[in-house]
Write a protein that holds these residues in place. Structure first.
Motif, PDB file in Angstrom:
ATOM      1  N   LYS A 249       0.795  -1.262   0.104  1.00  0.00           N
ATOM      2  CA  LYS A 249      -0.140   0.093  -0.043  1.00  0.00           C
ATOM      3  C   LYS A 249       0.605   1.270   0.220  1.00  0.00           C
ATOM      4  CE  LYS A 249      -3.747  -2.013  -0.199  1.00  0.00           C
ATOM      5  NZ  LYS A 249      -4.506  -2.218  -1.482  1.00  0.00           N
ATOM      6  N   TYR A 250       2.256   1.177   0.407  1.00  0.00           N
ATOM      7  CA  TYR A 250       2.729   2.421   0.473  1.00  0.00           C
ATOM      8  C   TYR A 250       3.964   2.548  -0.266  1.00  0.00           C
ATOM      9  CZ  TYR A 250      -0.194   3.140   4.658  1.00  0.00           C
ATOM     10  OH  TYR A 250      -1.373   3.479   5.399  1.00  0.00           O
TER      11      TYR A 250
ATOM     12  N   LEU B  91      -8.458   2.716   3.260  1.00  0.00           N
ATOM     13  CA  LEU B  91      -7.457   3.259   3.874  1.00  0.00           C
ATOM     14  C   LEU B  91      -7.651   4.721   3.785  1.00  0.00           C
ATOM     15  CD1 LEU B  91      -4.810   0.493   3.096  1.00  0.00           C
ATOM     16  CD2 LEU B  91      -5.945   0.777   5.344  1.00  0.00           C
ATOM     17  N   GLU B  92      -7.827   5.258   2.634  1.00  0.00           N
ATOM     18  CA  GLU B  92      -8.022   6.694   2.592  1.00  0.00           C
ATOM     19  C   GLU B  92      -8.933   7.272   3.334  1.00  0.00           C
ATOM     20  OE1 GLU B  92      -8.653   7.167  -1.915  1.00  0.00           O
ATOM     21  OE2 GLU B  92      -6.444   6.506  -2.112  1.00  0.00           O
TER      22      GLU B  92
ATOM     23  N   ASP C 206      -7.888   0.189  -1.455  1.00  0.00           N
ATOM     24  CA  ASP C 206      -7.385   1.788  -1.038  1.00  0.00           C
ATOM     25  C   ASP C 206      -8.138   2.546  -0.319  1.00  0.00           C
ATOM     26  OD1 ASP C 206      -4.808   0.664  -1.838  1.00  0.00           O
ATOM     27  OD2 ASP C 206      -5.160   1.679  -3.701  1.00  0.00           O
TER      28      ASP C 206
END
Lengths: 281, 291
Positions: A103-104, A174-175, A171
């Protein structure tokens, strides 16, 4: 419709042939286990005179003797400790690392660096591991062997976990968490972790079975008989009692049964775990 | 995902650094150590003495090493020839079977779950010269002249040690192939059937080409497994008689931890590493070129 009948007959033939091949295959798989099971209940005399018959009489003393001579219970306890401790550490480390990589991380460099570890044969790191552990005073200790198992399982676990998180943690969630002011660590524990249960179960299963079945590092690093795993405990039968075949057979059964029971209960999970990485989910 | 730039190092430190440190120190740095040790004469106690490429040069004329290397390479070749097709065929048989499918799958996968030491101990009994089923079967079939003391006869012991390895791992490749086949779209098989293709033709012309990626994966797993092979040979025969049933993994263990020659052991370990990587890359290239 003779044409139809012909092709149907042909496909029936094929079907029968398929079942015959599969039945023979399964028999060769099962026969050695059944045979050794019967041997475990025979006296040493009958093993030589009648190796294929039903035990006559059924002798059950081999099992208590194995438990008493080999300290099976200590081996069992050690195997459980090593397996569960390694599962916990590997799941924790690989889910955190996988979360970042999926994810990062920018680019694939770090990911490639980790999965390189999957290709490294154990022998290539065995001697330095042995030396590092010895110099740190960790050879012949439980933390030492657990550390080694964690390290050798890590690359593969990161590989499986990263793939899993990419697919199953959206995503958007998480956002949204970030907008709500949730910190990175908070998002990991509250949002991502619940979605990663299946992945953790898969990683946990293969790590458990790998450690439960591990032999090489156990042989090198654990010389104290109070610390040996069940695998290494049973292996002693090959040296010390190698002419008492009933005893050896009983030892094999004792060693095989826990793995078989786990497999019978968690069949889908075990198959998924042991084929993880090679199979798309 | 977009994250404010200055904060990017926070998740890196929290999530990756622990694993990264452990992994780098114990795996990557250890490989460097092994490489260095392989250039020294060392008993793991006194100071390592630098000897350069001595062990590697010695390997060129060392008969034991030649035998062990030959065993390992033969193991790779035979395992590829036997296990790759067996995985494809077994997987396909299961894929086309409805009735008893779960039972077959359950039984075929059993050996994969067992520990290598359990299987190795089991096969020391299977190959026992006096009461083992192998000799009994040969006697029964009127082939008594083929019976052997399987575990001590230098001529056959290498092949004998390969049998439990095949027994143990073949089921894994069947199930991997099966999972791959299950993701082939049903339409493809159906339309081939309607076109009148036989089951064998579907296998050969449709399934095998579509399974190329999976087959490559299986080949890579087989190669890396063969190079580090240890348990079966060590437990059944201690690699012997002599080194006749040893693979590189057993040879490395014996030279290092039994004879105390850590420099030579490291050199063998480096050969295992390089051999694994070289063969893996070769196989990947072969599969790519075919496309």
């Amino acid at each position: 419709m003779s044409n139809y009948e012909m092709s149907k007959r042909k496909s029936d033939c094929g079907k029968a042939l398929r079942h015959i091949v599969l039945i023979i295959w399964c028999m060769t798989t099962v026969f050695p286990l059944l045979w050794v099971f019967l041997i475990a209940f025979k006296g040493n005399n009958q093993i030589f005179t009648d190796p294929f018959g039903i035990p006559d009489p059924w002798i059950t003393t081999n099992f208590p003797t194995v438990f008493q001579k080999l300290d099976i219970l200590t081996g069992l306890k050690n195997s459980l400790i090593y397996s569960f401790a390694t599962v916990f550490l590997v799941c924790l480390l690989s889910s955190m690392t996988g979360f970042y990589l999926a994810k990062y991380a920018r680019g694939k460099l770090l990911y490639m660096y980790f999965i390189l570890g999957m290709m490294i044969p154990v022998q290539a790191i065995a001697i330095p591991m042995f030396v590092k552990l010895r110099d740190a005073g960790l050879n012949n200790t439980r933390p030492g062997i657990i550390l080694v198992y964690t390290v050798i399982e890590l690359g593969f676990a990161v590989f499986v976990m990263t793939g899993f998180i990419k697919r199953s943690v959206p995503d958007e969630l998480l956002e949204a968490a970030a907008i709500d002011g949730c910190s990175m660590v908070g998002a990991f524990f509250r949002v991502a972790l619940p979605l990663m249960k299946t992945g953790i179960a898969t990683v946990g299963t293969f790590v458990f079975l790998h450690v439960w079945n591990e032999f090489f590092f156990g042989l090198i690093l654990l010389t104290n008989s109070k610390l040996t795993s069940l695998n290494l405990t049973t292996y002693k039968l090959r040296g010390q009692y190698s002419s008492d075949y009933g005893l050896l057979a009983a030892g094999i059964i004792v060693l095989a049964v826990p793995a078989l029971v786990i497999y019978a209960i968690f069949q889908e999970q075990v198959v998924k775990g042991l084929t993880a990485g090679a199979v798309k989910e | 995902m977009r994250v404010a730039k200055k904060k990017r190092w926070i998740p890196f430190v929290v999530f990756v650094v622990p694993a990264l440190l452990v992994y780098t120190y114990f795996i990557i740095y250890s490989i460097g150590n092994t490489g260095y040790y392989s250039l020294t004469q060392w008993n793991a106690i006194s100071e390592p003495k630098y000897v350069g490429m001595k062990y590697y040069m010695d390997f060129l004329k060392d008969k034991d090493f030649h035998m062990v290397l030959r065993n390992s390479l033969l193991n790779v070749v035979i395992s590829l020839i036997v296990q790759v097709p067996a995985g494809l065929i077994g997987g396909y048989l299961l894929y086309r079977t409805r009735r008893f499918y779960k039972l077959y799958r359950f039984l075929i996968f059993i050996p994969v779950v067992l520990s290598a030491s359990a299987v190795a101990l089991l096969f020391t009994l299977i190959f026992h010269a006096e009461f083992g089923p192998v000799n009994a079967l040969l006697d029964w079939a009127g082939l008594s002249h083929l019976t052997h003391s399987w575990l001590s006869d230098v001529k056959v012991v290498f092949y004998v040690v390969m049998i439990p390895m095949t027994y143990q791992y073949i089921g894994l490749y069947v199930i991997i192939q099966l999972s791959g086949m299950q993701s082939i779209s049903e339409d493809v098989i159906e339309s081939a059937t309607i076109d009148g293709a036989s089951s064998f033709r579907i296998f050969w012309n449709v399934v095998v080409p579509m399974q190329k990626g999976v087959t490559m994966m299986c080949s890579v797993l087989i190669i890396s497994g063969c190079f580090k092979a240890f348990e079966h040979s060590y437990i059944m025969t201690w690699g012997g008689p002599g080194y006749s049933s040893s693979f590189l993994g057993v040879y490395m263990y014996m030279e290092t931890f039994v004879k105390g020659n850590y420099g030579k052991g490291s050199a063998i370990a480096m050969i295992i590493l390089v051999g694994t990587l070289a063969c893996t890359m070769a196989v990947q290239r072969i599969f790519r070129e075919e496309e």
